[in-house]
Design a protein around this motif. Structure first.
Motif, PDB file in Angstrom:
ATOM      1  N   THR A  86      42.152  34.913  38.556  1.00  0.00           N
ATOM      2  CA  THR A  86      42.381  33.953  39.637  1.00  0.00           C
ATOM      3  C   THR A  86      42.583  32.567  39.041  1.00  0.00           C
ATOM      4  O   THR A  86      42.140  32.270  37.942  1.00  0.00           O
ATOM      5  N   PRO A  99      43.963  36.597  43.961  1.00  0.00           N
ATOM      6  CA  PRO A  99      43.537  37.228  42.714  1.00  0.00           C
ATOM      7  C   PRO A  99      44.520  38.334  42.319  1.00  0.00           C
ATOM      8  O   PRO A  99      45.049  39.034  43.163  1.00  0.00           O
ATOM      9  N   ARG A 158      29.517  43.132  39.367  1.00  0.00           N
ATOM     10  CA  ARG A 158      30.471  42.067  39.077  1.00  0.00           C
ATOM     11  C   ARG A 158      30.013  41.364  37.806  1.00  0.00           C
ATOM     12  O   ARG A 158      28.904  40.877  37.724  1.00  0.00           O
ATOM     13  N   SER A 214      27.994  48.207  43.510  1.00  0.00           N
ATOM     14  CA  SER A 214      29.057  47.304  43.074  1.00  0.00           C
ATOM     15  C   SER A 214      28.508  46.382  41.996  1.00  0.00           C
ATOM     16  O   SER A 214      27.430  45.818  42.130  1.00  0.00           O
ATOM     17  N   GLY A 263      35.380  41.009  35.651  1.00  0.00           N
ATOM     18  CA  GLY A 263      35.448  42.454  35.845  1.00  0.00           C
ATOM     19  C   GLY A 263      34.645  42.857  37.066  1.00  0.00           C
ATOM     20  O   GLY A 263      33.544  42.371  37.283  1.00  0.00           O
ATOM     21  N   VAL A 264      35.208  43.732  37.872  1.00  0.00           N
ATOM     22  CA  VAL A 264      34.539  44.225  39.067  1.00  0.00           C
ATOM     23  C   VAL A 264      34.612  45.741  39.018  1.00  0.00           C
ATOM     24  O   VAL A 264      35.678  46.317  38.817  1.00  0.00           O
ATOM     25  N   PRO A 267      44.740  41.758  40.491  1.00  0.00           N
ATOM     26  CA  PRO A 267      43.919  42.827  39.899  1.00  0.00           C
ATOM     27  C   PRO A 267      44.694  43.517  38.773  1.00  0.00           C
ATOM     28  O   PRO A 267      45.898  43.742  38.884  1.00  0.00           O
ATOM     29  N   VAL A 268      43.997  43.807  37.694  1.00  0.00           N
ATOM     30  CA  VAL A 268      44.594  44.484  36.549  1.00  0.00           C
ATOM     31  C   VAL A 268      43.691  45.654  36.184  1.00  0.00           C
ATOM     32  O   VAL A 268      42.475  45.509  36.083  1.00  0.00           O
ATOM     33  N   ALA A 269      44.281  46.815  35.978  1.00  0.00           N
ATOM     34  CA  ALA A 269      43.514  48.004  35.588  1.00  0.00           C
ATOM     35  C   ALA A 269      43.579  48.161  34.069  1.00  0.00           C
ATOM     36  O   ALA A 269      44.670  48.252  33.504  1.00  0.00           O
ATOM     37  N   SER A 326      38.002  46.900  37.590  1.00  0.00           N
ATOM     38  CA  SER A 326      39.209  46.149  37.906  1.00  0.00           C
ATOM     39  C   SER A 326      39.000  44.750  37.362  1.00  0.00           C
ATOM     40  O   SER A 326      37.971  44.127  37.597  1.00  0.00           O
ATOM     41  N   ILE A 327      39.953  44.273  36.604  1.00  0.00           N
ATOM     42  CA  ILE A 327      39.890  42.916  36.063  1.00  0.00           C
ATOM     43  C   ILE A 327      40.618  42.010  37.053  1.00  0.00           C
ATOM     44  O   ILE A 327      41.764  42.256  37.415  1.00  0.00           O
ATOM     45  N   MET A 328      39.926  40.962  37.505  1.00  0.00           N
ATOM     46  CA  MET A 328      40.510  40.031  38.471  1.00  0.00           C
ATOM     47  C   MET A 328      40.841  38.716  37.768  1.00  0.00           C
ATOM     48  O   MET A 328      39.977  38.132  37.112  1.00  0.00           O
TER      49      MET A 328
END
Length: 195
Positions: free
Chosen positions: A140, A152, A187, A185, A177-178, A154-156, A136-138
């Motif tokens: 902010t 934030p 980051r 997890s 990117g997360v 989130p973009v897929a 997931s691209i954050m």
């Protein structure tokens, strides 16, 4: 010359709006006020038609309208509750304003000048350089000048790892990117972008 022209256009619009507001009552008997305004292009002063105007009133309640061909809008909102106004149009950065009851009861029309929007486009890849579509691209807000993102976004990425976030106002943003690898997890180091 261009600045004087833009200032003249905006001053004329503000004067026109003040005249309209003075001529029309704005507090209906039900305790609402008519929130009025006009949406213009910040560079040219031209009216922006079909801009979406959303007013958040309290938790989970909102009203919305579109600006007309002359950029004007009007919405009935409660006079005794704070409201957050968000104005957006494709190709422009969104404008967000917080209004409190004294401002709403004042009934002064809003003059909202939208800046042309920008976009952040990228590609997420893993350590082997393969597309990372499971992250997931954050996006902010990243500092002054503050970009109008309160949370934030989130973009897929698609199957090629590519992503795009458009309609951003000038400002600084952090892109990170997360994701997860083997239930851990992960980051990525954020990248600062100044639009």
């Amino acid at each position: 010359s261009c600045v004087r022209m833009r200032t003249g256009i905006l001053a004329t619009l503000a004067l026109s709006l003040a005249t309209v507001a003075a001529a029309q009552p704005s507090t209906p008997a039900d305790g609402n006020v008519a929130l009025r305004g006009v949406v213009v292009d910040a560079s040219s002063g031209a009216a922006i038609r079909r801009a979406r105007v959303e007013v958040m009133i309290g938790p989970g309640r909102f009203v919305a309208a579109m600006s007309d061909d002359e950029g004007r809008f009007s919405l009935d909102v409660p006079a005794d509750m704070p409201a957050t106004v968000r104005i957006g149009k494709a190709g422009y950065g969104a404008a967000i304003r917080a209004l409190f009851p004294p401002q709403l009861r004042d009934a002064a029309p809003l003059l909202v000048a939208l800046e042309r929007g920008a976009a952040i486009v990228g590609r997420a890849v893993d350590t082997a350089g393969e597309p990372a579509s499971a992250v997931s691209i954050m996006i902010t807000a990243g500092g002054p000048p503050v970009a109008p993102l309160t949370l934030p976004v989130p973009v897929a990425p698609d199957e090629r790892g590519e992503f795009r976030v458009g309609g951003l106002a000038p400002g600084r943003y952090l892109v990170e990117g997360v994701g997860a690898i083997d239930s851990l997890s992960v980051r990525a180091t954020p990248i600062a972008v100044h639009l």
